[in-house]
Scaffold this active site. Structure first.
Site, PDB file in Angstrom:
ATOM      1  N   GLY A 168      19.968 -23.061  79.428  1.00 23.30           N
ATOM      2  CA  GLY A 168      19.966 -21.614  79.447  1.00 23.30           C
ATOM      3  C   GLY A 168      20.288 -21.018  80.804  1.00 23.30           C
ATOM      4  O   GLY A 168      20.722 -21.704  81.718  1.00 23.30           O
ATOM      5  N   ASN A 169      20.095 -19.689  80.912  1.00 20.29           N
ATOM      6  CA  ASN A 169      20.494 -18.911  82.079  1.00 20.29           C
ATOM      7  C   ASN A 169      21.948 -19.247  82.436  1.00 20.29           C
ATOM      8  O   ASN A 169      22.258 -19.652  83.559  1.00 20.29           O
ATOM      9  CB  ASN A 169      19.575 -19.169  83.274  1.00 20.29           C
TER      10      ASN A 169
ATOM     11  N   HIS B 213      25.929 -19.450  83.248  1.00 23.76           N
ATOM     12  CA  HIS B 213      26.818 -18.875  84.250  1.00 23.76           C
ATOM     13  C   HIS B 213      28.241 -19.313  83.940  1.00 23.76           C
ATOM     14  O   HIS B 213      28.493 -19.933  82.884  1.00 23.76           O
ATOM     15  CB  HIS B 213      26.390 -19.303  85.660  1.00 23.76           C
TER      16      HIS B 213
ATOM     17  N   HIS C  61      28.927 -22.898  82.781  1.00 24.12           N
ATOM     18  CA  HIS C  61      28.653 -23.174  81.367  1.00 24.12           C
ATOM     19  C   HIS C  61      29.765 -22.620  80.466  1.00 24.12           C
ATOM     20  O   HIS C  61      30.223 -23.295  79.538  1.00 24.12           O
ATOM     21  CB  HIS C  61      27.327 -22.542  80.951  1.00 24.12           C
TER      22      HIS C  61
ATOM     23  N   GLN D 267      11.974 -33.173  82.310  1.00 29.70           N
ATOM     24  CA  GLN D 267      12.750 -33.406  83.531  1.00 29.70           C
ATOM     25  C   GLN D 267      12.258 -32.578  84.708  1.00 29.70           C
ATOM     26  O   GLN D 267      12.922 -32.507  85.743  1.00 29.70           O
ATOM     27  CB  GLN D 267      14.240 -33.162  83.278  1.00 29.70           C
TER      28      GLN D 267
ATOM     29  N   GLU E 262      30.465 -31.558  86.252  1.00 37.72           N
ATOM     30  CA  GLU E 262      30.393 -32.570  87.304  1.00 37.72           C
ATOM     31  C   GLU E 262      29.534 -32.129  88.490  1.00 37.72           C
ATOM     32  O   GLU E 262      29.416 -32.867  89.462  1.00 37.72           O
ATOM     33  CB  GLU E 262      31.805 -32.922  87.787  1.00 37.72           C
ATOM     34  N   LYS E 263      28.935 -30.953  88.407  1.00 38.71           N
ATOM     35  CA  LYS E 263      28.109 -30.486  89.532  1.00 38.71           C
ATOM     36  C   LYS E 263      26.991 -31.479  89.836  1.00 38.71           C
ATOM     37  O   LYS E 263      26.737 -31.812  90.977  1.00 38.71           O
ATOM     38  CB  LYS E 263      27.508 -29.112  89.235  1.00 38.71           C
TER      39      LYS E 263
END
Length: 321
Positions: free
Chosen positions: A30-31, A33, A36, A61, A151-152
């Site tokens: 969620g949230n 940006h 996404h 996690q 890939e971040k």
């Protein structure tokens, strides 16, 4: 397909049984940006599969309860962004739906030991186990053809690739490069928690990595101590800054053509990661095949797209003959 929101695992299972199309799966917490939405739109444009986006903040996690409590949420905007960028279905389960109390059938997965014991794994004990557990659970429920990931978090991407491989899942993992904001910092859901000063610090950090990438192309030398000293002088709290082999996450060897420069810093209560790839030379791509199969045409297109030198060895051999 009309935009559909599913909240129950039973409803998801029944829906899955009644569709004939393959599924592209984009997992999120969620949230949302632009990173996404880039994943969602990329999946939409690649094929005619159904695009399913999950929105689930996975408690397993988080090794810090305060971090879990403060994780930014924007459900209404997430739904709007998902559907407007190509999602067909959104799966928004509760914690009890994903982890039913006293359910003995859920597989709690251990992440690949070597891949998860470095970088972020050093300070976030159990984090990647939680990631693997929830993704494996979702994959078994959704049964997608393709899994789209950013890939971040390169380390997480490697670990999930290993999960799909070791569990022998018939799923293709597609990834897109790190998406950056206007000031060069990687897009992250946690950026919403940054103050102006904290954003300045992460901008300095990311900028040093991008400068290192450019400098490496010129002289192939990276001085990690100097970078750390420079960042420390700005009062940036560095958790780690390492140059490693990009696929094994072991120390980079001199003969490696490509390595990854990865780091993590803390800005207030927010922890942020970034990385760049360091390449000694451009990649070499060899294409072979039978006569008349289109090797030259394909090679020219690839060379143009990747801005590589095009060398037609077939023409060279024919001229020599």
């Amino acid at each position: 397909m009309n935009n559909l929101i599913i909240k129950k695992t039973e409803e998801l299972t029944n829906w899955r049984k009644n569709i004939k199309s393959e599924i592209n799966f984009i997992p999120t917490m969620g949230n949302l940006h632009h990173g996404h939405t880039k994943l969602i739109s990329t999946a939409k444009n690649k094929n005619s599969n159904i695009n399913l986006v999950s929105i689930f903040i996975n408690p397993l996690q988080f090794n810090d309860k305060e971090d879990l409590k403060n994780y930014p949420k924007s459900i209404d905007n997430d739904v709007k962004l998902s559907f407007s960028n190509g999602a067909d279905v959104i799966f928004m389960p509760s914690i009890d739906e994903i982890y039913p109390p006293n359910d003995q059938t859920i597989d709690y997965i251990k992440a690949h030991k070597e891949l998860s014991s470095v970088l972020c794994g050093l300070s976030r004990k159990g984090h990647f186990d939680g990631v693997c557990t929830v993704v494996y659970r979702l994959l078994n429920l959704i049964k997608p053809k393709n899994l789209y990931l950013g890939e971040k978090d390169w380390q997480q991407l490697l670990i999930l690739k290993n999960l799909v491989l070791t569990k022998k899942l018939n799923i293709s993992i597609k990834s897109i490069p790190t998406q950056r904001d206007f000031d060069g910092i990687p897009l992250s859901s946690r950026n919403a928690n940054l103050s102006k000063n904290e954003r300045k610090l992460i901008r300095l950090f990311s900028n040093e990595l991008l400068i290192a990438e450019k400098n490496f192309k010129k002289d192939k030398i990276i001085n990690l101590k100097e970078i750390i000293k420079k960042l420390s002088a700005e009062k940036i709290s560095i958790e780690y800054l390492k140059r490693l082999h990009p696929y094994t996450l072991k120390n980079s060897a001199d003969e490696d053509n490509i390595s990854i420069l990865a780091g993590a810093i803390r800005c207030g209560k927010t922890r942020l990661i970034d990385h760049v790839f360091l390449m000694k030379r451009s990649p070499i791509i060899a294409i072979d095949g039978p006569a008349g199969s289109g090797k030259s045409t394909v090679t020219k297109l690839i060379a143009k797209k990747l801005k590589l030198l095009y060398l037609d060895t077939g023409a060279m051999y024919r001229a020599l003959s």
